[in-house]
Scaffold this motif. Structure first.
Motif, PDB file in Angstrom:
ATOM      1  N   PRO A 184     -86.347  25.915 -13.977  1.00 45.13           N
ATOM      2  CA  PRO A 184     -86.869  26.236 -13.174  1.00 45.13           C
ATOM      3  C   PRO A 184     -88.103  25.047 -13.044  1.00 45.13           C
ATOM      4  O   PRO A 184     -88.585  25.933 -11.539  1.00 45.13           O
ATOM      5  N   VAL A 185     -88.221  24.342 -13.537  1.00 44.07           N
ATOM      6  CA  VAL A 185     -89.488  23.673 -12.785  1.00 44.07           C
ATOM      7  C   VAL A 185     -89.127  23.136 -11.645  1.00 44.07           C
ATOM      8  O   VAL A 185     -88.369  22.442 -11.446  1.00 44.07           O
ATOM      9  N   SER A 186     -90.294  22.661 -11.234  1.00 46.40           N
ATOM     10  CA  SER A 186     -89.848  22.724  -9.242  1.00 46.40           C
ATOM     11  C   SER A 186     -90.602  20.891  -9.227  1.00 46.40           C
ATOM     12  O   SER A 186     -91.542  20.885  -9.847  1.00 46.40           O
ATOM     13  N   THR A 246     -85.862  23.757 -18.623  1.00 44.81           N
ATOM     14  CA  THR A 246     -86.669  22.899 -17.890  1.00 44.81           C
ATOM     15  C   THR A 246     -86.186  23.496 -16.455  1.00 44.81           C
ATOM     16  O   THR A 246     -86.913  22.405 -15.649  1.00 44.81           O
ATOM     17  N   GLN A 297     -95.513  26.184 -19.724  1.00 48.78           N
ATOM     18  CA  GLN A 297     -95.176  27.015 -18.831  1.00 48.78           C
ATOM     19  C   GLN A 297     -94.587  27.965 -19.216  1.00 48.78           C
ATOM     20  O   GLN A 297     -94.557  29.333 -19.330  1.00 48.78           O
ATOM     21  N   ASP A 336     -90.371  17.086 -17.778  1.00 48.07           N
ATOM     22  CA  ASP A 336     -89.698  18.187 -16.984  1.00 48.07           C
ATOM     23  C   ASP A 336     -89.927  19.320 -18.024  1.00 48.07           C
ATOM     24  O   ASP A 336     -89.837  20.631 -18.078  1.00 48.07           O
ATOM     25  N   ARG A 353     -91.832  28.619 -20.491  1.00 53.65           N
ATOM     26  CA  ARG A 353     -90.203  28.539 -20.117  1.00 53.65           C
ATOM     27  C   ARG A 353     -89.258  28.619 -21.264  1.00 53.65           C
ATOM     28  O   ARG A 353     -90.174  27.662 -21.981  1.00 53.65           O
ATOM     29  N   PRO A 372     -87.171  16.644 -11.310  1.00 48.71           N
ATOM     30  CA  PRO A 372     -86.588  18.142 -11.952  1.00 48.71           C
ATOM     31  C   PRO A 372     -85.006  18.336 -11.780  1.00 48.71           C
ATOM     32  O   PRO A 372     -84.552  17.906 -10.610  1.00 48.71           O
ATOM     33  N   GLN A 431     -81.019  19.837 -19.014  1.00 50.11           N
ATOM     34  CA  GLN A 431     -81.185  20.693 -17.764  1.00 50.11           C
ATOM     35  C   GLN A 431     -79.667  20.439 -17.855  1.00 50.11           C
ATOM     36  O   GLN A 431     -79.727  21.923 -16.706  1.00 50.11           O
ATOM     37  N   ASP A 434     -94.166  21.120  -8.938  1.00 51.16           N
ATOM     38  CA  ASP A 434     -94.857  21.260 -10.332  1.00 51.16           C
ATOM     39  C   ASP A 434     -94.956  19.715 -10.555  1.00 51.16           C
ATOM     40  O   ASP A 434     -96.120  18.839 -11.648  1.00 51.16           O
ATOM     41  N   GLY A 465     -92.264  22.376 -18.561  1.00 48.87           N
ATOM     42  CA  GLY A 465     -91.588  23.948 -18.150  1.00 48.87           C
ATOM     43  C   GLY A 465     -91.563  25.025 -19.412  1.00 48.87           C
ATOM     44  O   GLY A 465     -91.818  26.229 -19.572  1.00 48.87           O
ATOM     45  N   ASN A 466     -91.294  24.062 -20.905  1.00 45.34           N
ATOM     46  CA  ASN A 466     -91.749  24.402 -21.947  1.00 45.34           C
ATOM     47  C   ASN A 466     -92.482  24.645 -21.969  1.00 45.34           C
ATOM     48  O   ASN A 466     -93.169  25.868 -22.876  1.00 45.34           O
TER      49      ASN A 466
END
Ligand code: KIV
Length: 268
Positions: A62-64, A60, A55, A48, A57, A89, A146, A67, A51-52
């Motif tokens: 907000p990762v769905s 990690t 994406q 995850d 971000r 996630p 997380q 995703d 995410g960084n």
């Protein structure tokens, strides 16, 4: 490498038991899956961390699940031999073990061989539920991205006596619950080596010293394409190499030879 066989859980357990080092990298798409496979990477982790890395971000969290399913599918389309682990996630396994099952099943359907979840203690019940129902589980201990906010930042875990005792207890609980692999992030090298030596399952380290059964890094970090300052445990494997394939092969060679990481340079 035409006689190469697909990686399996028993083969990974055998590598741990015989001291053959395991090389793992994060991977998020089909093109890199094919290249990493070719370079001899044993395990591809759809982390995850996408995410960084992909994406842009800051964490990690907000990762769905969507995703993760998408990128797991992409990796599974490009790979041939490696074992595939996908991260559950942040908001996909905490509420109930049934929720964890549904999330894990979605990742397995997308092509994952194993799922990874973060944290010890309370997760044991979930690990047991998934393992008993045929989904291999890797438990991520030590620094758990997380829950970076609860941990008070990017801090090494298990440094003091109480922290070390907790790491040992949570590792044992995870294995007793059925975890087929452990992953330690930012753990003192001596502690990680001690637990690995006694562990019945492979222990993969990131910032946890050379005494683990194998190593993982974030792909974009070791290729030196992540902007900004890198953690101490990262090494730039692109340095002096003229291709991405050569850089990844260099990583695999160093992990297998036990020359990466160097505890005094990359460890805690
Ligand atoms: O998401 C990820 O990339 C990870 C690694 C830091 C091990 O969990």
């Amino acid at each position: 490498m035409t006689d190469r066989k697909p990686m399996t859980l028993p083969r990974l357990a055998q590598m741990h038991a015989t001291g053959e080092k395991i090389a793992m990298l994060t991977c998020y798409d089909a093109a890199f899956a094919s290249l990493l496979d070719e370079a001899g990477v044993d395990i591809l982790l759809i982390g995850d961390s996408l995410g960084n890395v992909l994406q842009g971000r800051g964490s990690t969290a907000p990762v769905s699940l969507e995703d993760m399913v998408y990128h797991t599918f992409c990796v599974s389309r490009g790979h041939k031999w490696a074992w595939i682990i996908a991260d559950l996630p942040f908001d996909s396994y905490h509420v109930s073990k049934e929720e964890a099952w549904k999330s894990s099943a979605a990742l397995v359907k997308a092509g994952a061989h194993m799922v990874k979840l973060e944290g010890g203690g309370w997760t044991a019940e979930t690990v047991r539920f998934l393992s008993e129902r045929g989904i291999p589980v890797c438990v991520h201990l030590g620094f758990t991205p997380q829950t970076v906010n609860a941990l008070g930042g990017f801090k090494v875990q298990g440094r003091d006596e109480a922290g070390a005792a907790r790491m040992k207890r949570e590792s044992q609980e995870a294995v007793e619950a059925g975890a087929a692999m452990l992953l330690y992030e930012m753990v003192p090298a001596a502690l990680a080596a001690e637990i690995t030596a006694a562990s019945p399952v492979p222990v993969i380290g990131i910032g946890a010293g050379v005494g683990c059964s194998g190593q993982v890094l974030v792909l974009h970090d070791m290729l030196n394409i992540t902007p900004g300052r890198k953690p101490r445990f990262v090494k730039d494997f692109m340095a002096g190499k003229d291709s991405v394939l050569a850089a990844v092969k260099g990583y695999v060679d160093e992990v297998k030879a036990g020359t990466f990481p160097v505890n005094e340079v990359h460890g805690f």
